[in-house]
Every structure is written in structure tokens, then in C-alpha cells.
Design an enzyme around this catalytic site. Structure first.
Site, PDB file in Angstrom:
ATOM      1  N   GLN A 230       0.860  -1.182   0.000  1.00 58.67           N
ATOM      2  CA  GLN A 230       0.000   0.000   0.000  1.00 58.67           C
ATOM      3  C   GLN A 230       0.899   1.236   0.000  1.00 58.67           C
ATOM      4  OE1 GLN A 230      -3.785  -0.709   0.205  1.00 58.67           O
ATOM      5  NE2 GLN A 230      -2.557  -2.322  -0.744  1.00 58.67           N
TER       6      GLN A 230
ATOM      7  N   ARG B 117      -3.992   3.766   4.686  1.00 60.78           N
ATOM      8  CA  ARG B 117      -3.387   4.498   3.579  1.00 60.78           C
ATOM      9  C   ARG B 117      -3.898   3.929   2.256  1.00 60.78           C
ATOM     10  NH1 ARG B 117       1.205   5.093   5.383  1.00 60.78           N
ATOM     11  NH2 ARG B 117       2.058   6.196   3.589  1.00 60.78           N
TER      12      ARG B 117
ATOM     13  N   ALA C 182     -11.338   2.515   5.271  1.00 60.15           N
ATOM     14  CA  ALA C 182     -10.460   1.675   4.451  1.00 60.15           C
ATOM     15  C   ALA C 182      -9.699   2.496   3.407  1.00 60.15           C
ATOM     16  CB  ALA C 182     -11.273   0.574   3.785  1.00 60.15           C
ATOM     17  N   HIS C 183      -8.820   1.798   2.669  1.00 60.42           N
ATOM     18  CA  HIS C 183      -7.940   2.502   1.740  1.00 60.42           C
ATOM     19  C   HIS C 183      -8.715   3.185   0.611  1.00 60.42           C
ATOM     20  CE1 HIS C 183      -7.138  -1.579  -0.534  1.00 60.42           C
ATOM     21  NE2 HIS C 183      -8.414  -1.276  -0.480  1.00 60.42           N
ATOM     22  N   ASN C 184      -8.237   4.395   0.304  1.00 58.40           N
ATOM     23  CA  ASN C 184      -8.768   5.209  -0.797  1.00 58.40           C
ATOM     24  C   ASN C 184     -10.190   5.718  -0.572  1.00 58.40           C
ATOM     25  OD1 ASN C 184      -6.832   2.986  -2.470  1.00 58.40           O
ATOM     26  ND2 ASN C 184      -6.489   5.166  -2.855  1.00 58.40           N
TER      27      ASN C 184
END
Length: 341
Positions: free
Chosen positions: A200, A220, A241-243
């Protein structure tokens, strides 16, 4: 020594109209049903108006509509919105202990760290190389701030906050204990039953005036950044969560789970324990009530709910049985409609 505040002094802070003894003083704030003569209280719900007349509070914060329900002897601060006034006065009278000033001897600060003026770093905190801390930043005891992270002026991290590398946090943010920012997102590829971890390499970017509760995790991004815009408030025990991208002014209550690559618009209200699917968008000014399960995009502002409100176990069993039988009922209705037509 306990600080005291006069009626007139507090009126100046909130632009209130005064009724009563302008020199009366209070020391702190208490609930309406418990406030004593040395305390201020407020009313924000009309169903509690019956308590006003017999209130022992030294000062009452009320609306114009509440005045007639108060005793003639009460000292009043009359405002348009008592709850907003309470929030302002609570800040003004806040007695929360302040963080220790200066840099603790046990703090570990790597070479290449840039510190602004009046930075405070607590005991056993670790600040890795390349970190930039703005003026008046407060880093609590046992915090970790990873390489090349930037934290804007006036931001405070309470004890035991972990901020990974390459994170950007804006000015005047407040992050409560136990929160983790910049940990790996849940990214894996499956090769015939074997999970292959995807590094990530994106960032977390947090705007200005953001508050994040205790024990919340913000992952991230996989490639791009996870983004929290200005003036967002996030409660305890949330998973971002990511994004994920959360728009300006949105409020997220406790226990919310947001799956990856979700975009939440501006000025949304996300109720506690809600679960929101990823790879979709929620438009501006959406309210999701508590325990909402959002599986599809929301394209129109408004209030959305899901789930079954609390019932007795007996009632719930009936509801569950009816729910399971809906398909059969639907088939019978269609058969009847076909015969009638």
C-alpha cells in the site's frame, strides 16, 4: 483555584440577551436537572421545559420561547440556539488538563526533523526522520510519527496515537488516543488460494480542523491517497479503508465501517454502526441513520435507513418468519392477479 464566570462575561461570549443579576457567577456547567447555584445549565429540547421553573442553576441558557417557563428569579442568557451557545461556553469554560509543555527527555527525535515554535512532545514519543511539525503542535506520550509525515500548526495527538510514514495532517486537528493513521489497506491478490499482499504505497491526507476519536483506523491508499477533507468529525472505533474520500463537514458516528474506494460527499451524517460498501459514491447532504447498511450508491440528498428496530424476541421471530415467507406470498399474489386478469 476554581475559576468563576459572571453572567455578563458569558453573555459577551455568545451575544446573549441578559435577564437577571449581571454580576452573578458560576464555576462550571451541569445538566438541567442537577445544576446548582454555582453552575450554568441549558435547555435544548422542549420536552424538558417543565424542569426550568424549579431549576436551582445560577445561570440558565434558554431561547426566547423558553423564557415564560422560567422562574422570574432565574438569571437568564437568552439566545437563538441554546445548544450552540452551550458548545461555545463549554469551550470557553473548559477545564480539561493541558498537555505538558516542552519536549520530554525520553522523547526520541531523529535527525532531519523540523520543529515549529512551541512544539510539545511527550514522554517516550518517537518522531522519525523527515517529519515536519508546525507551530504549537502537541504530540502526546508514547506517540509514533513515521518518516516524512507533516503535521500542521495547532494539531494535537493525545497519548498513544500512531501515524505512519508520508501522512499529511492539516492544522488545528485533534486526534484521540489509540488511533492509527496510515496503516496498510486490505489489499491482496488471490493466486489459486494463495494470498499475495499488495504493498500500500498511497498516502493519508487529512485536512484542517478535523477531529478523530479514539481507536479509529484510517488506512493508507493502495496507489492514491485516502482523503479526509476539512471540518470532518469521526467518532471512536471507526474503520476507514484505503482510498476512501470523505467530504468537507461530514460527521461519522462511532463504529462505522467504510469499505475501500468509497466517496462520501460533503455535510453528510453517518449514524453509528453503519456499514458502507466500497467502490461507489454517496452524494452531499445525506443522512444515514444508525446501523444503516449501504450497498448501493446514493445519488439524492435525504435521510436513509435500514435494519429492523428493536422488538421483543417473540415479535422479532414473527417478523423473521414473515420475511422468509415473502417470496412465497409474492408468488401466490402473482398467481391470483393472473387469474383475476
Amino acid at each position: 483555584m476554581q475559576k468563576s464566570y459572571s453572567l455578563q462575561e458569558l453573555a459577551t461570549q455568545i451575544g446573549a440577551t441578559v435577564r437577571g443579576n449581571a454580576d452573578v457567577v458560576v464555576e462550571n456547567i451541569a445538566p438541567l436537572d442537577k445544576a446548582q447555584s454555582n453552575q450554568l445549565t441549558f435547555i435544548s429540547n422542549v420536552k424538558f421545559r417543565a424542569l426550568l421553573k424549579d431549576s436551582k442553576a445560577g445561570i440558565l441558557v434558554v431561547s426566547e420561547e423558553d423564557v415564560e417557563h422560567c422562574s422570574p428569579e432565574s438569571n437568564l442568557l437568552i439566545v437563538k440556539d441554546p445548544y450552540v451557545a452551550y458548545a461555545i461556553l463549554a469551550q470557553y469554560m473548559d477545564s480539561t488538563p493541558k498537555a505538558a509543555q516542552g519536549i520530554a527527555k525520553s522523547a526520541v527525535i531523529f535527525d532531519g526533523v523540523l520543529l515549529g515554535e512551541n512544539v510539545s512532545i511527550g514522554a517516550n514519543a518517537v518522531i522519525e526522520e523527515g517529519v515536519v511539525l508546525g507551530d504549537n503542535v502537541i504530540i502526546g506520550a508514547n506517540c509514533f510519527v513515521g518518516k516524512n509525515t507533516k503535521i500542521g500548526s495547532g494539531t494535537q495527538l493525545w497519548a498513544n496515537v500512531t501515524v505512519y510514514h508520508n501522512v499529511e495532517i492539516g492544522a488545528n486537528c485533534l486526534i484521540q488516543s489509540g488511533t492509527v493513521i496510515g496503516s496498510d489497506g486490505f489489499g491482496y491478490a488471490n493466486d489459486r488460494g494463495r494470498w499475495i499482499k499488495i504493498p500500500q504505497v498511497g498516502q493519508v491526507i487529512i485536512g484542517n480542523n478535523v477531529e478523530i476519536g479514539a481507536n479509529t483506523c484510517i488506512d493508507r491508499g493502495a496507489l492514491d491517497a485516502t482523503i479526509i477533507e476539512d471540518n470532518v468529525i469521526i467518532d471512536n472505533l471507526c474503520q476507514i479503508a484505503h482510498n476512501v474520500h470523505i467530504g468537507t463537514g461530514t460527521a461519522v458516528a462511532g463504529g462505522v465501517i467504510m469499505a475501500g474506494s468509497l466517496t462520501v460527499g460533503r455535510y453528510c451524517l453517518i449514524g453509528g454502526a453503519s456499514v458502507i460498501n466500497g467502490h461507489m459514491e454517496i452524494c452531499d447532504k445525506v443522512t444515514i441513520t444508525g446501523m444503516g447498511m449501504v450497498m448501493r450508491p446514493i445519488t439524492e440528498p435525504g435521510v436513509y435507513s435500514s435494519g429492523i428496530p428493536l422488538q421483543t424476541n417473540k415479535e422479532w421471530r414473527k417478523t423473521a418468519a414473515l420475511t422468509l415467507g415473502i417470496d412465497g406470498i409474492n408468488k401466490r399474489l402473482k398467481a391470483l392477479e393472473k387469474k383475476i386478469s
